[in-house]
Design a protein around this motif. Structure first.
Motif, short mmCIF file in Angstrom:
data_model
loop_
_atom_site.label_atom_id
_atom_site.label_comp_id
_atom_site.label_asym_id
_atom_site.label_seq_id
_atom_site.Cartn_x
_atom_site.Cartn_y
_atom_site.Cartn_z
N LYS A 2 10.27 41.44 43.30
CA LYS A 2 9.78 42.60 44.02
C LYS A 2 8.60 42.17 44.89
O LYS A 2 7.51 41.91 44.39
N LYS A 3 8.84 42.08 46.19
CA LYS A 3 7.84 41.58 47.12
C LYS A 3 6.94 42.70 47.62
O LYS A 3 7.40 43.80 47.90
N HIS A 4 5.67 42.36 47.74
CA HIS A 4 4.67 43.34 48.15
C HIS A 4 3.65 42.64 49.04
O HIS A 4 3.22 41.52 48.75
N LEU A 5 3.27 43.27 50.14
CA LEU A 5 2.29 42.68 51.04
C LEU A 5 1.13 43.65 51.24
O LEU A 5 1.34 44.83 51.55
N LEU A 45 -4.75 34.06 54.25
CA LEU A 45 -3.66 34.57 53.40
C LEU A 45 -3.81 34.00 52.01
O LEU A 45 -4.14 32.82 51.85
N ILE A 46 -3.57 34.83 51.02
CA ILE A 46 -3.45 34.37 49.64
C ILE A 46 -2.29 35.09 49.00
O ILE A 46 -2.11 36.30 49.18
N GLY A 47 -1.47 34.37 48.28
CA GLY A 47 -0.33 34.96 47.57
C GLY A 47 -0.30 34.49 46.13
O GLY A 47 -0.67 33.35 45.83
N LEU A 48 0.13 35.37 45.24
CA LEU A 48 0.22 35.06 43.81
C LEU A 48 1.54 35.55 43.27
O LEU A 48 2.08 36.56 43.74
N ASN A 49 2.07 34.86 42.24
CA ASN A 49 3.25 35.36 41.55
C ASN A 49 2.93 35.85 40.14
O ASN A 49 3.83 36.21 39.39
N HIS A 50 1.63 35.84 39.80
CA HIS A 50 1.14 36.52 38.61
C HIS A 50 -0.37 36.74 38.78
O HIS A 50 -1.00 36.13 39.65
N TYR A 51 -0.92 37.60 37.99
CA TYR A 51 -2.31 38.00 38.13
C TYR A 51 -3.24 36.89 37.66
O TYR A 51 -3.16 36.43 36.52
N ILE A 92 3.28 38.74 45.48
CA ILE A 92 2.35 39.52 46.28
C ILE A 92 1.58 38.61 47.23
O ILE A 92 1.03 37.58 46.83
N ILE A 93 1.56 39.00 48.50
CA ILE A 93 0.76 38.30 49.51
C ILE A 93 -0.26 39.28 50.07
O ILE A 93 0.05 40.44 50.34
N MET A 94 -1.48 38.78 50.25
CA MET A 94 -2.54 39.56 50.87
C MET A 94 -2.99 38.85 52.15
O MET A 94 -3.19 37.64 52.15
N VAL A 95 -3.16 39.63 53.22
CA VAL A 95 -3.67 39.08 54.47
C VAL A 95 -4.79 39.97 54.98
O VAL A 95 -4.84 41.16 54.70
N GLY A 96 -5.69 39.37 55.73
CA GLY A 96 -6.68 40.14 56.46
C GLY A 96 -6.14 40.43 57.85
O GLY A 96 -4.95 40.27 58.11
N THR A 97 -7.02 40.85 58.74
CA THR A 97 -6.58 41.15 60.11
C THR A 97 -7.36 40.34 61.14
O THR A 97 -7.34 40.65 62.32
N ASP A 98 -8.04 39.28 60.69
CA ASP A 98 -8.84 38.46 61.59
C ASP A 98 -8.05 37.32 62.23
O ASP A 98 -8.60 36.55 63.01
N CYS A 99 -6.77 37.19 61.87
CA CYS A 99 -5.98 36.05 62.35
C CYS A 99 -4.81 36.55 63.19
O CYS A 99 -3.73 36.82 62.67
#
Length: 213
Positions: A2-5, A144-150, A105-112
């Motif tokens: 289950k992918k989440h951004l 960007l940082i992504g994780l597959n577990h907490y 889960i991938i997290m991105v900012g908006t500076d790039c």
């Protein structure tokens, strides 16, 4: 799977957005630049969503739910960032997303503004075999940082806002014996000197724009 951004951003209120660029662009120009880059990031993420199903969440500061939905659309998940430093807010966002049974889960900012669909595809693919994926920025942070577990430790004792963020995060991963995949090195746009980058030439017209909010 289950992918989440998660997109980390803020409402582009003049005087409270991109403060380091205000001396160059003015309050409205800096806010407009942030607006432009957030919209570009969302366009890229929506292009990925059209190719590969995933949920999109906007974690925001400033404004409120109504103004965020009016700006970016009502079909996204919205949640205000929690209190605390950047690490606290990122950790909370990941914790909540994993609690909701997302697995990649991938997290991105908006500076790039140079983030591409291909890089996001690489990121999610890497999470199939790596615990962590990082997109290093030329200023020493990461876009960007992504994780597959907490992994809450990745957001503790990091010198946020410095050129040591990426290296310190890598050292933390090594200490925790985590497998890490690195994405291409890209530039962030958050300091006056970044505006002189040749890579930024496509966005130079933003410097002369003043938008009323």
């Amino acid at each position: 799977m289950k992918k989440h951004l998660i997109i980390f951003t803020r409402y582009p209120e003049p005087g409270k957005t991109k403060s380091r660029l205000i001396p160059i662009l003015g309050e409205k120009g800096a806010a407009n630049l942030h607006r432009h880059m957030t919209e570009k990031t969302l366009i890229t993420v929506r292009e990925l969503q059209a190719l590969d199903p995933l949920s999109i969440e906007v974690r925001f500061t400033g404004g409120n739910l109504d103004v965020m939905q009016n700006w970016l659309g009502s079909d996204l998940i919205y949640d205000a960032q929690c209190f605390g430093n950047l690490g606290d807010r990122m950790r909370n966002a990941f914790e909540t997303a994993f609690h909701e049974e997302n697995t990649h889960i991938i997290m991105v900012g908006t500076d790039c503004p140079f983030l591409t669909v291909d890089i996001l595809v690489q990121g999610f693919k890497a999470l199939e075999t790596h615990a962590v994926v990082l997109g290093p920025a030329k200023d020493g942070g990461y876009y960007l940082i992504g994780l597959n577990h907490y992994i809450p430790e990745l957001f503790q004792d990091i010198p946020w806002g410095t050129s040591k963020v990426f290296k310190t995060t890598i050292k933390c991963c090594q200490t925790l014996n985590l497998s890490v995949s690195e994405l291409p090195l890209l530039s962030d746009i958050d300091r006056p000197e970044d505006l002189e980058s040749m890579e930024f030439i496509a966005l130079k017209e933003i410097e002369n724009k003043r938008v009323d909010f």
